[in-house]
Design an enzyme around this catalytic site. Structure first.
Site, short mmCIF file in Angstrom:
data_model
loop_
_atom_site.label_atom_id
_atom_site.label_comp_id
_atom_site.label_asym_id
_atom_site.label_seq_id
_atom_site.Cartn_x
_atom_site.Cartn_y
_atom_site.Cartn_z
N GLU A 41 -0.61 32.01 56.27
CA GLU A 41 -0.47 30.53 56.09
C GLU A 41 0.99 30.07 56.58
O GLU A 41 1.89 30.53 56.10
CB GLU A 41 -1.17 30.12 54.76
CG GLU A 41 -1.13 28.62 54.78
CD GLU A 41 -1.45 28.16 53.30
OE1 GLU A 41 -2.10 27.18 53.03
OE2 GLU A 41 -1.33 28.98 52.29
N LYS A 113 -8.18 24.34 56.99
CA LYS A 113 -8.15 24.43 55.58
C LYS A 113 -8.92 23.38 55.00
O LYS A 113 -8.69 22.22 54.95
CB LYS A 113 -6.92 24.57 54.90
CG LYS A 113 -7.04 25.11 53.39
CD LYS A 113 -5.57 25.22 53.07
CE LYS A 113 -5.15 25.66 51.64
NZ LYS A 113 -4.07 25.80 51.31
N CYS A 154 -5.79 30.60 52.11
CA CYS A 154 -5.29 30.43 50.70
C CYS A 154 -6.20 29.98 49.69
O CYS A 154 -6.97 30.69 49.23
CB CYS A 154 -3.94 29.71 50.80
SG CYS A 154 -2.73 29.82 49.78
#
Length: 274
Positions: A41, A113, A154
Site C-alpha cells: 500500500e 480501497k 490494508c
C-alpha cells in the site's frame, strides 16, 4: 507452479526515490524467476503531512510512479500488482488505488480501497483517512498468471464480507497490500491473514510497508504469503527487500476438497431480533 515476489518497502516522501526502489524491485523479481511482483500500500508516497504531500499528487494518467512501474514491467517481462498509490480524483479527493499491470505494461485492473482507516489507537496514534480519501465502491477480481486475483487494501482485511464476495466471484488468490501500524500489526496481522485464507480457501499475498518512515510513522512489516489451508509460506520479518514464494494452484483444490467452504455457503437471512 508459478513464483510470486513480494517487495517489502519503507516508502518515503519523495515519489522519485520510491519509483527507483520499485523499478529495482521489478528487475530483482524477474531475475529471481517470479511471474508476478506484489508491492505494498502507498508504494509511491507515504507522507502524513498533507500540505507537503499535495505537491506530489497527480491524476492516474499523470502519475510518474505508475508510469515508471509500467515501463519496468515491459522491460523485464513481468506482471506487477502495484499495491496502491495516492491518486488525485477529479473531485479533489484522493483514491487509495491499486493496479494490476501485465507484462506488456497494460493496466488490467484497478481497485480503490473501500474501507477507510479512521481509528484512534491506545498508543495515541490517530488516523483519519476519510479526511482526504474517498472510499471505493466496487470489489474487483482479475485473471493473472497466478490465477484469479481478488483485490483488497490494508484495512479491508478486517471486513470478511469483501473476501467472501471475491472468492464467490472465483478468486483463488487474495492480495492485501498494507501499511499496518505496529500495534495493530502485532495484535492482528497474522491471525487475520490466516483467517481470510482459510475462510476463502485461497492464497493470501500481502506485501507490506516496514520500519520508520520519513514522515515519522512506523509500520509493522512481515510481508507474507499464506496458503489456502492457512499455512505460512513466507514471512519477511522487518527487513526491507524482496521475498519469494511458489504458488501451487493444486493447494486451492486440495483445501476446498478437504473442507468445501465455498460449496457450503448459503445466503444469510435477515436477522430476527427478539
Amino acid at each position: 507452479m508459478t513464483r510470486a515476489a513480494l517487495l517489502q518497502m519503507t516508502s518515503g516522501i519523495d515519489p522519485a526515490a520510491n519509483a527507483r526502489i520499485l523499478t529495482s524491485g521489478v528487475e530483482g523479481a524477474a531475475s529471481g524467476g517470479a511471474t508476478m511482483l506484489f508491492t505494498p500500500e502507498m508504494s509511491g508516497l507515504l507522507d502524513r503531512d498533507r500540505d507537503r504531500a499535495a505537491g506530489s499528487l497527480a491524476r492516474e494518467e499523470d502519475d510518474r510512479v505508475l508510469a515508471a512501474v509500467r515501463e519496468a514491467a515491459v522491460k523485464h517481462g513481468i506482471w506487477v500488482h502495484l499495491g496502491s498509490l495516492a491518486i488525485l480524483r477529479d473531485d479533489g479527493k484522493l483514491a487509495n488505488r491499486g493496479f494490476v499491470i501485465d507484462d506488456n505494461g497494460a493496466i488490467r485492473a484497478s481497485y480503490d480501497k473501500m474501507h477507510l482507516f479512521d481509528v484512534d489507537l491506545p498508543t495515541g496514534e490517530s488516523w483519519r483517512e476519510s479526511n482526504s480519501y474517498a472510499p471505493g465502491e466496487r470489489a474487483v477480481t482479475v485473471k493473472t498468471p497466478l490465477g484469479v486475483l481478488g483485490l483488497a487494501i490494508c484495512y479491508d482485511l478486517r471486513f470478511p464480507d469483501l473476501f467472501r464476495a471475491l472468492s464467490d466471484a472465483g478468486a483463488t488468490l487474495l492480495a492485501v497490500p498494507a501499511a499496518f501500524t505496529r500495534p495493530t500489526g502485532a495484535a492482528h496481522w497474522h491471525v487475520l491473514m490466516r483467517a481470510r485464507a482459510i475462510e476463502a480457501a485461497a492464497f493470501v499475498i500481502a506485501a507490506a510497508q516496514t520500519g520508520v518512515h520519513e514522515d515519522g510513522r512506523a509500520t509493522y512489516g512481515h510481508s507474507l504469503v499464506t496458503d489456502p489451508w492457512g499455512e505460512l509460506l513466507l514471512d519477511m520479518g522487518e527487513a526491507a527487500g524482496l521475498g519469494f514464494a511458489d504458488i501451487d494452484p493444486a493447494r486451492v483444490e486440495h483445501a476446498r476438497s478437504r473442507v468445501p467452504v465455498i460449496q457450503h455457503r448459503r445466503p444469510i437471512p435477515t436477522v430476527e431480533a427478539l
